[in-house]
Structure formats: structure tokens, C-alpha cells
Scaffold this motif. Structure first.
Motif, PDB file in Angstrom:
ATOM      1  N   ALA A 220       5.609   1.751   4.074  1.00 47.71           N
ATOM      2  CA  ALA A 220       5.586   2.073   5.508  1.00 47.71           C
ATOM      3  C   ALA A 220       4.876   0.997   6.324  1.00 47.71           C
ATOM      4  O   ALA A 220       5.302   0.660   7.440  1.00 47.71           O
ATOM      5  N   ALA A 221       3.802   0.442   5.780  1.00 46.69           N
ATOM      6  CA  ALA A 221       3.056  -0.586   6.516  1.00 46.69           C
ATOM      7  C   ALA A 221       3.915  -1.816   6.765  1.00 46.69           C
ATOM      8  O   ALA A 221       3.814  -2.454   7.823  1.00 46.69           O
ATOM      9  N   VAL A 222       4.768  -2.161   5.815  1.00 44.01           N
ATOM     10  CA  VAL A 222       5.676  -3.293   5.979  1.00 44.01           C
ATOM     11  C   VAL A 222       6.794  -2.937   6.942  1.00 44.01           C
ATOM     12  O   VAL A 222       7.181  -3.738   7.803  1.00 44.01           O
ATOM     13  N   TYR A 223       7.317  -1.720   6.827  1.00 44.09           N
ATOM     14  CA  TYR A 223       8.412  -1.307   7.702  1.00 44.09           C
ATOM     15  C   TYR A 223       7.976  -1.280   9.167  1.00 44.09           C
ATOM     16  O   TYR A 223       8.758  -1.614  10.063  1.00 44.09           O
ATOM     17  N   ARG A 224       6.734  -0.860   9.425  1.00 42.91           N
ATOM     18  CA  ARG A 224       6.254  -0.800  10.817  1.00 42.91           C
ATOM     19  C   ARG A 224       6.095  -2.186  11.425  1.00 42.91           C
ATOM     20  O   ARG A 224       6.329  -2.387  12.616  1.00 42.91           O
ATOM     21  N   ASP A 225       5.675  -3.132  10.607  1.00 46.45           N
ATOM     22  CA  ASP A 225       5.399  -4.482  11.109  1.00 46.45           C
ATOM     23  C   ASP A 225       5.800  -5.486  10.036  1.00 46.45           C
ATOM     24  O   ASP A 225       4.960  -5.984   9.292  1.00 46.45           O
ATOM     25  N   GLY A 228       3.834  -8.946  10.103  1.00 48.04           N
ATOM     26  CA  GLY A 228       2.384  -8.987  10.220  1.00 48.04           C
ATOM     27  C   GLY A 228       1.688  -8.681   8.905  1.00 48.04           C
ATOM     28  O   GLY A 228       2.304  -8.605   7.842  1.00 48.04           O
ATOM     29  N   THR A 229       0.379  -8.502   8.992  1.00 41.12           N
ATOM     30  CA  THR A 229      -0.408  -8.110   7.823  1.00 41.12           C
ATOM     31  C   THR A 229      -0.321  -6.599   7.675  1.00 41.12           C
ATOM     32  O   THR A 229      -0.678  -5.862   8.600  1.00 41.12           O
ATOM     33  N   PRO A 230       0.168  -6.099   6.546  1.00 38.45           N
ATOM     34  CA  PRO A 230       0.374  -4.656   6.404  1.00 38.45           C
ATOM     35  C   PRO A 230      -0.914  -3.858   6.577  1.00 38.45           C
ATOM     36  O   PRO A 230      -1.968  -4.228   6.058  1.00 38.45           O
ATOM     37  N   ASP A 231      -0.807  -2.769   7.326  1.00 36.79           N
ATOM     38  CA  ASP A 231      -1.913  -1.828   7.542  1.00 36.79           C
ATOM     39  C   ASP A 231      -1.596  -0.564   6.756  1.00 36.79           C
ATOM     40  O   ASP A 231      -0.817   0.288   7.201  1.00 36.79           O
ATOM     41  N   GLN A 478      -3.623   4.808  -5.038  1.00 39.49           N
ATOM     42  CA  GLN A 478      -5.004   5.185  -5.339  1.00 39.49           C
ATOM     43  C   GLN A 478      -5.941   4.005  -5.096  1.00 39.49           C
ATOM     44  O   GLN A 478      -7.036   4.179  -4.523  1.00 39.49           O
ATOM     45  N   PHE A 479      -5.533   2.831  -5.516  1.00 36.69           N
ATOM     46  CA  PHE A 479      -6.381   1.660  -5.310  1.00 36.69           C
ATOM     47  C   PHE A 479      -6.564   1.373  -3.827  1.00 36.69           C
ATOM     48  O   PHE A 479      -7.679   1.062  -3.378  1.00 36.69           O
ATOM     49  N   ARG A 480      -5.487   1.470  -3.047  1.00 38.03           N
ATOM     50  CA  ARG A 480      -5.594   1.185  -1.610  1.00 38.03           C
ATOM     51  C   ARG A 480      -6.445   2.221  -0.884  1.00 38.03           C
ATOM     52  O   ARG A 480      -6.948   1.961   0.202  1.00 38.03           O
ATOM     53  N   LYS A 481      -6.641   3.374  -1.506  1.00 44.32           N
ATOM     54  CA  LYS A 481      -7.552   4.384  -0.951  1.00 44.32           C
ATOM     55  C   LYS A 481      -8.974   4.217  -1.479  1.00 44.32           C
ATOM     56  O   LYS A 481      -9.869   4.974  -1.100  1.00 44.32           O
ATOM     57  N   GLY A 482      -9.177   3.259  -2.386  1.00 42.39           N
ATOM     58  CA  GLY A 482     -10.517   3.007  -2.894  1.00 42.39           C
ATOM     59  C   GLY A 482     -10.844   3.682  -4.200  1.00 42.39           C
ATOM     60  O   GLY A 482     -11.985   3.579  -4.684  1.00 42.39           O
ATOM     61  N   ASP A 483      -9.869   4.366  -4.808  1.00 41.66           N
ATOM     62  CA  ASP A 483     -10.117   5.043  -6.077  1.00 41.66           C
ATOM     63  C   ASP A 483      -9.686   4.138  -7.230  1.00 41.66           C
ATOM     64  O   ASP A 483      -8.632   4.330  -7.848  1.00 41.66           O
ATOM     65  N   ASN A 484     -10.531   3.153  -7.532  1.00 45.57           N
ATOM     66  CA  ASN A 484     -10.197   2.186  -8.573  1.00 45.57           C
ATOM     67  C   ASN A 484     -10.111   2.830  -9.948  1.00 45.57           C
ATOM     68  O   ASN A 484      -9.310   2.413 -10.791  1.00 45.57           O
ATOM     69  N   THR A 485     -10.936   3.846 -10.203  1.00 41.40           N
ATOM     70  CA  THR A 485     -10.949   4.502 -11.510  1.00 41.40           C
ATOM     71  C   THR A 485      -9.611   5.163 -11.801  1.00 41.40           C
ATOM     72  O   THR A 485      -9.044   5.023 -12.890  1.00 41.40           O
ATOM     73  N   ALA A 486      -9.093   5.896 -10.819  1.00 44.87           N
ATOM     74  CA  ALA A 486      -7.804   6.568 -11.006  1.00 44.87           C
ATOM     75  C   ALA A 486      -6.677   5.552 -11.142  1.00 44.87           C
ATOM     76  O   ALA A 486      -5.749   5.734 -11.948  1.00 44.87           O
ATOM     77  N   VAL A 533      10.434  -7.051  -3.065  1.00 47.33           N
ATOM     78  CA  VAL A 533       9.780  -6.023  -2.252  1.00 47.33           C
ATOM     79  C   VAL A 533       8.296  -5.939  -2.596  1.00 47.33           C
ATOM     80  O   VAL A 533       7.450  -5.796  -1.706  1.00 47.33           O
ATOM     81  N   TYR A 534       7.967  -6.043  -3.875  1.00 43.94           N
ATOM     82  CA  TYR A 534       6.564  -6.009  -4.289  1.00 43.94           C
ATOM     83  C   TYR A 534       5.825  -7.241  -3.779  1.00 43.94           C
ATOM     84  O   TYR A 534       4.669  -7.140  -3.335  1.00 43.94           O
ATOM     85  N   GLN A 535       6.448  -8.396  -3.839  1.00 45.86           N
ATOM     86  CA  GLN A 535       5.797  -9.604  -3.323  1.00 45.86           C
ATOM     87  C   GLN A 535       5.458  -9.471  -1.841  1.00 45.86           C
ATOM     88  O   GLN A 535       4.367  -9.847  -1.408  1.00 45.86           O
ATOM     89  N   ILE A 536       6.382  -8.960  -1.077  1.00 45.65           N
ATOM     90  CA  ILE A 536       6.145  -8.809   0.364  1.00 45.65           C
ATOM     91  C   ILE A 536       5.000  -7.843   0.604  1.00 45.65           C
ATOM     92  O   ILE A 536       4.090  -8.110   1.397  1.00 45.65           O
ATOM     93  N   ARG A 537       5.013  -6.711  -0.086  1.00 50.11           N
ATOM     94  CA  ARG A 537       3.971  -5.710   0.133  1.00 50.11           C
ATOM     95  C   ARG A 537       2.596  -6.206  -0.303  1.00 50.11           C
ATOM     96  O   ARG A 537       1.577  -5.872   0.308  1.00 50.11           O
ATOM     97  N   TYR A 538       2.549  -7.015  -1.346  1.00 44.84           N
ATOM     98  CA  TYR A 538       1.272  -7.519  -1.849  1.00 44.84           C
ATOM     99  C   TYR A 538       0.838  -8.812  -1.166  1.00 44.84           C
ATOM    100  O   TYR A 538      -0.179  -9.395  -1.530  1.00 44.84           O
ATOM    101  N   GLY A 539       1.599  -9.289  -0.185  1.00 43.55           N
ATOM    102  CA  GLY A 539       1.216 -10.499   0.532  1.00 43.55           C
ATOM    103  C   GLY A 539       1.411 -11.773  -0.258  1.00 43.55           C
ATOM    104  O   GLY A 539       0.704 -12.764  -0.026  1.00 43.55           O
ATOM    105  N   LYS A 540       2.380 -11.789  -1.177  1.00 41.40           N
ATOM    106  CA  LYS A 540       2.612 -12.947  -2.044  1.00 41.40           C
ATOM    107  C   LYS A 540       3.870 -13.735  -1.669  1.00 41.40           C
ATOM    108  O   LYS A 540       4.139 -14.781  -2.268  1.00 41.40           O
TER     109      LYS A 540
END
Length: 581
Positions: A220-225, A228-231, A478-486, A533-540
């Protein structure tokens, strides 16, 4: 918001429906009838053209090739100065220097929009059937709504737009960014709780729709913009976690043998959620994902001596290095069951080719039953082995009738210097780097034993959505929400599940970050048309890799084909070219 009329599908309108994209429109259609002698025929005749043309969308030289070659995963040079130039379309896409006239982009546009128009027609017919009391049409109606969303998501990934249309007499609205996202969400949510959990092989079901919703919210962050830098919003990640968890808790399970996912009997594999069904009468369908990357000197099945690979896409050195860097001093073939599966078992006394002369190696072979010869799988490196023909084109056999297996001779670009096919690490756009043998090769899919021809046809289903991706999507959310353990737990569950060959089972990771997550997505999902698609989302996607240095964010989206824009010129401003083209 612009509009244009998409007329009911008839052959003479096909080019207009596809906005006059440049392509060869040859196809095999199972059934285009929208009428029949009974309710079942009407239903099957409505949905068959949609599922049937999806195979055209995912042909090797249509959307699959577009995704692979545009990414850092695959490269297709001008092989030996004789093969695969095709007007330079593959080289331009790989370098992100494509133009609105690029036919690889144009063919993807054509078949995505044509299949979408068929889905609209099917939806309209099925809705009428439901209104007339045909209960058998209800779930297929939901399937077609889901298929429309799926195809529109492909269009969104490629060109940043979707086509909103529910009936053939309506005008199609082109939506972008948030409007497009809202429309896709509405369409998928309208069916997710009512569509069957098991619609049948190769058909949309509840879990496939949930997977599409997870993809939608994750992107969704890529689709909105798109430039730009995905939010990445917390509420979107929550929805990714919600839908992926539903699927993980559902009827699917991870395949202990990774390559079973791509075997001849993968229609029964419990990890696959949605695929192109190629069983029964569909055995005439393609196996291009199998042979496109394979050496043109390799005979994959001795039973079919006239079949071979095409020496097309190879793995970039950059992608291969991601494996080497991850495992350090340990060969990834020994550390990760996803990298390689040895099936061509060469006797120890034949393995060392030092001093063996390809001009005079008639005795350097071993014997195997024709039906038992199996190519290695995964990423092929170095010298390969396989059947060999005599001067009359017959497979060479041993005295007992078994097939002789030799080191494969490089006949396509070796010239006078006869040598073996050696899939080198380096492949690029130089003369030396473009030879037919260069580059490690993708050998992910099995060559079919049950289709009438192993290499032109196939019984192996083409995997489009599976549980491995679901774990990766949940881990990323989960990682993008800060839950690195999960996130780490999900990645390790996925890695250690590939345990059919214990010595090659990937070890659990000790830590995780975005780079590791991206790397793991490449290890798990390579050669499945998802890397771009993964490259775009990960900024690569603006990074440099073999043969590609362009860093323009506008190239995240492909150009709208010029012939499509010209074909819609009667509607002023309808198709506006994407920035950067």
C-alpha cells in the motif's frame, strides 16, 4: 479520473481492449463460449477464457520475463551475437532504459488488459445467471471479482494504474494511487468472506483472496506514492498480519522438500494456494519456466530427443553473490536446500574431468534408464551432464539399452574449440559475457514426465501464491511494526521447514534486519516473478547491478505502451504517459 469505453469482447475489438499494444496474439483458448445447453456449461464457459488466458499473462516472454529481467535476479544478453536480441527489449528492460515502444512491456500490457476484459465479461454473465436463479454461478462470480482484482494488481505493479469496470456496457475508469488502492481493497473485501475455501484446482478461493489482501496492504505504501519513500502504516501492517495469520492457521503446510513445490505432481502439494492448473487436457500448456533458462545443448528428457533448453535468462552475479555472502566459506549448495538439489548422480570415477578431451571422450559416460535421468535443480553451476545424440539424431545408448550420460558438449557458441557447457559465474553484456554458456541457470521446475512432450508442454502447475510467501509477508509486517522477535521466528520457521535433506536444511538465523529479510525473500522466491516488486518495496530498485546503473525512481513503473496511448486518442487525456518516458 479519466474514462474510456471498453466494448464487449469480440475478436475485432481485441486490440482496442488491449489499447493497441504491440504483440503476437496467438493463444490457445479452452472455451470462449458464454452460452450452453445447461447451467454448468454457462458457468464453465464464462470462467474458462479468464483462467485460460492467465497462462498468456505469465508466459516467459510476457509478464514473467518482464518481472525477472527488470530485477537484479535475471539477465538476458544477446547470446553469442545470434540469439535473444529481439530488438534489444530484454537488454533495455534490464538496464531500466525501456521506452514506450518496448514490446516486452507491450505484450504484458496486452495480455493483462485482455484477460481483464474477459473477467469483466464473465462477471457480467455470471451475475445475470445468479439473478436468474442459477446458484451454481454464485461462487464463480466471486472468483471473477477476485480475478479482476488480481489482474488489476498486476497492472498496478507494472504501470501504477487499475481499470475500474463491472459490466461491458460501462465506461472503464482509470484509477491511480489512493483511489486505485481503495478500489482494489473494496473488490477483495467484497468476496473474501463469501468465496469458497476450496473452489478447485487452479481457481481462486478464500485463502488466495486473503493472500491478495496481504499483498495489497504490504504494498500500500508503494501504491500510494510509487515514486517516493514508502510510508508503511501500522494499520496496514496489522492487516497484513491478520490475513497472513488466517492463512498460516488454515489448511496449508510448508513442503519439507523445497523442490517438491515445482515437481510434476505439485498439484497435490499442500503448500500451494493458487497456481496455473496444467492437468489433463491442459497438458498442452507451456513449460517455459522450466526450459527458458536451461542450456540449449541440454536434453532434459531422453524420451524426447528433440527437446532442449533455450540459453536465455541467467542469474546475475549479484544475485549469486547474495548466497555466497550469506554462507561465507560454506558452499550454499551444502548449507541451503533451496539453492541446489543434486539429481544427476555422477559416479565418483567420472567426476574429475582434468585431462578429459571433449573431442575424444566417447568412453567418459555412465548408463541410466531413460525414465530415471533427472536434471539437477535449483541454480546450475559449472559443467552439466546429460544425454548425447549420434549423427542421425538418436540418443546414444549402452549395450543394455540404457541412456549414456556425458558431460554436455557446448555446440552453440564454442566455435572450432569444442568444449563442455560450463555455466560460469560471470554473465554480462560484453561479447565474452554473452556467450551461450555464461551465467548460472535457474532450474527450479521439473521437466514433466506425464505431459505428451516434456519441454514444449507440461503437467507441472505454475505456482503463483504459496505458503512460503505468506510467512515472509507476515515476517516483514511484524518487523516494520518493530516486532523483530516475531519476524525472526517466522523466517526461521520457513528456513528450517525445508528439512527433507537434513544435511542441507538451512540453519536458523540469530538476528534479522531489513537487508536479511530482503535476502531471505530472494532465497525463497527466486524464479517466481516476484523479485521486482520486492526490490521496489525494500528500496533496492535504484541500486546498481550487472549491466544496470540507472537510478531514476521513475523507472519503478514501466512506460504505458505508445500504441495503447495512440489507440485511445479519441478520448483526450485518457492515457497519460508515466513520468520519465
Amino acid at each position: 479520473m479519466k474514462t474510456i469505453r471498453l466494448r464487449k469482447f469480440i475478436p475485432t475489438a481485441a486490440f482496442f481492449l488491449a489499447f493497441l499494444s504491440c504483440t503476437n496474439l496467438e493463444e490457445q483458448v479452452l472455451d470462449e463460449s458464454l452460452t450452453g445447453t445447461g447451467q454448468a456449461e454457462i458457468v464453465s464457459g464464462s470462467i474458462a477464457p479468464v483462467y485460460g488466458m492467465l497462462r498468456q499473462v505469465w508466459l516467459h516472454t510476457v509478464n514473467f520475463g518482464l518481472q525477472e529481467v527488470a530485477s537484479d535476479e535475471g539477465i538476458l544478453p544477446y547470446r553469442g551475437g545470434t540469439d535473444w536480441f529481439d530488438g534489444g527489449k530484454f537488454i533495455a528492460v534490464h538496464q531500466h532504459l525501456m521506452t514506450p515502444g518496448n514490446s516486452l512491456v507491450g505484450d504484458a500490457w496486452t495480455f493483462i488488459t485482455l484477460t481483464l476484459s474477459r473477467a469483466v465479461t464473465a462477471e457480467e454473465q455470471l451475475r445475470l445467471e445468479v439473478e436468474n436463479g442459477n446458484s451454481n454461478a454464485q461462487n464463480p462470480l466471486y472468483e471473477m471479482i477476485a480475478m479482476k482484482a488480481y489482474l488489476n494488481m498486476l497492472a498496478m505493479d507494472n504501470w501504477g494504474l487499475v481499470f475500474k469496470k463491472d459490466a461491458t456496457d460501462q465506461q472503464s475508469e482509470i484509477l491511480r494511487t489512493q483511489e486505485a488502492l481503495d478500489y482494489l481493497e473494496t473488490e477483495l473485501l467484497s468476496v473474501v468472506d463469501v468465496i469458497s475455501s476450496n473452489s478447485g484446482a487452479g481457481r481462486m478461493n478464500k485463502f488466495a483472496v486473503e493472500a491478495l489482501l496481504a499483498r495489497l496492504y504490504l504494498n500500500a505504501a508503494v501504491y500510494r506514492d510509487p515514486y517516493g519513500t514508502p510510508d508503511f502504516r501500522s494499520e496496514d501492517m496489522d492487516k497484513v498480519i491478520q490475513y497472513t495469520t488466517n492463512i498460516i492457521n488454515g489448511p496449508y503446510s510448508l513442503s519439507p522438500e523445497y523442490f517438491d513445490l515445482f515437481n510434476d505432481d505439485n498439484n497435490t502439494n499442500p503448500e500451494i494456494i493458487f497456481s496455473l492448473d496444467q492437468r489433463g487436457v491442459l497438458q498442452t500448456e507451456h513449460s517455459r519456466w522450466q526450459y527458458w533458462s536451461i542450456s540449449g545443448d541440454q536434453i532434459p528428457r531422453p524420451e524426447f530427443p528433440n527437446t532442449r533448453g533455450t540459453d536465455a535468462v541467467a542469474a546475475t552475479p549479484d544475485f549469486i553473490m547474495s548466497w555466497y555472502n550469506a554462507y561465507g566459506n560454506v558452499d550454499p549448495a551444502e548449507a541451503d536446500a533451496r539453492f541446489f538439489q543434486e539429481n544427476t548422480i555422477i559416479p565418483e570415477n567420472l567426476r574429475d574431468l582434468t585431462g578429459v578431451n571433449p573431442n575424444n571422450d566417447a568412453d567418459h559416460y555412465y548408463c541410466v534408464e531413460a525414465e530415471e535421468f533427472e536434471m539437477d535443480r535449483g541454480l546450475l553451476r559449472g559443467i552439466i551432464w546429460g544425454p548425447r545424440k549420434d549423427d542421425s539424431g538418436n540418443i546414444l545408448t549402452c549395450e543394455d539399452g540404457k541412456v549414456r550420460i556425458y558431460p554436455v558438449i557446448n555446440r552453440r557458441s564454442s566455435g572450432a574449440d569444442i568444449r563442455y557447457v560450463d555455466h560460469t559465474f560471470q554473465v554480462d553484456f560484453t561479447n565474452e559475457g554473452s556467450l551461450h554458456n555464461t551465467g548460472h541457470r535457474f532450474s527450479k521446475y521439473q521437466f514433466s514426465r506425464t505431459a505428451p512432450n516434456c519441454c514444449s508442454n507440461s503437467s507441472v502447475d505454475i505456482v503463483l501464491i504459496r505458503l512460503g510467501e505468506i510467512y515472509l509477508m507476515r515476517a516483514e509486517a511484524q518487523f516494520r511494526k518493530g516486532d523483530n522477535t516475531a519476524a525472526l521466528a517466522d523466517v526461521n520457521t520457513l528456513r528450517t521447514s525445508r528439512n527433507a535433506r537434513p544435511a542441507q536444511t538451512p540453519a536458523p538465523l540469530n538476528g534479522i534486519d531489513l537487508d536479511v529479510l530482503f535476502r531471505e525473500s530472494g532465497f525463497e522466491l527466486y524464479w517466481e516473478g516476484l523479485r521486482r516488486v520486492y526490490q521496489i518495496r525494500y528500496g533496492k530498485y535504484e541500486d546498481s547491478w550487472t549491466g544496470k546503473t540507472d537510478s531514476d525512481p521513475n523507472k519503478r513503473l514501466f512506460p504505458i505502451p505508445q500504441r495503447a496511448i495512440d489507440g485511445a486518442s479519441n478520448e483526450e487525456g485518457f492515457l497519460v504517459q508515466n513520468p520519465g518516458y
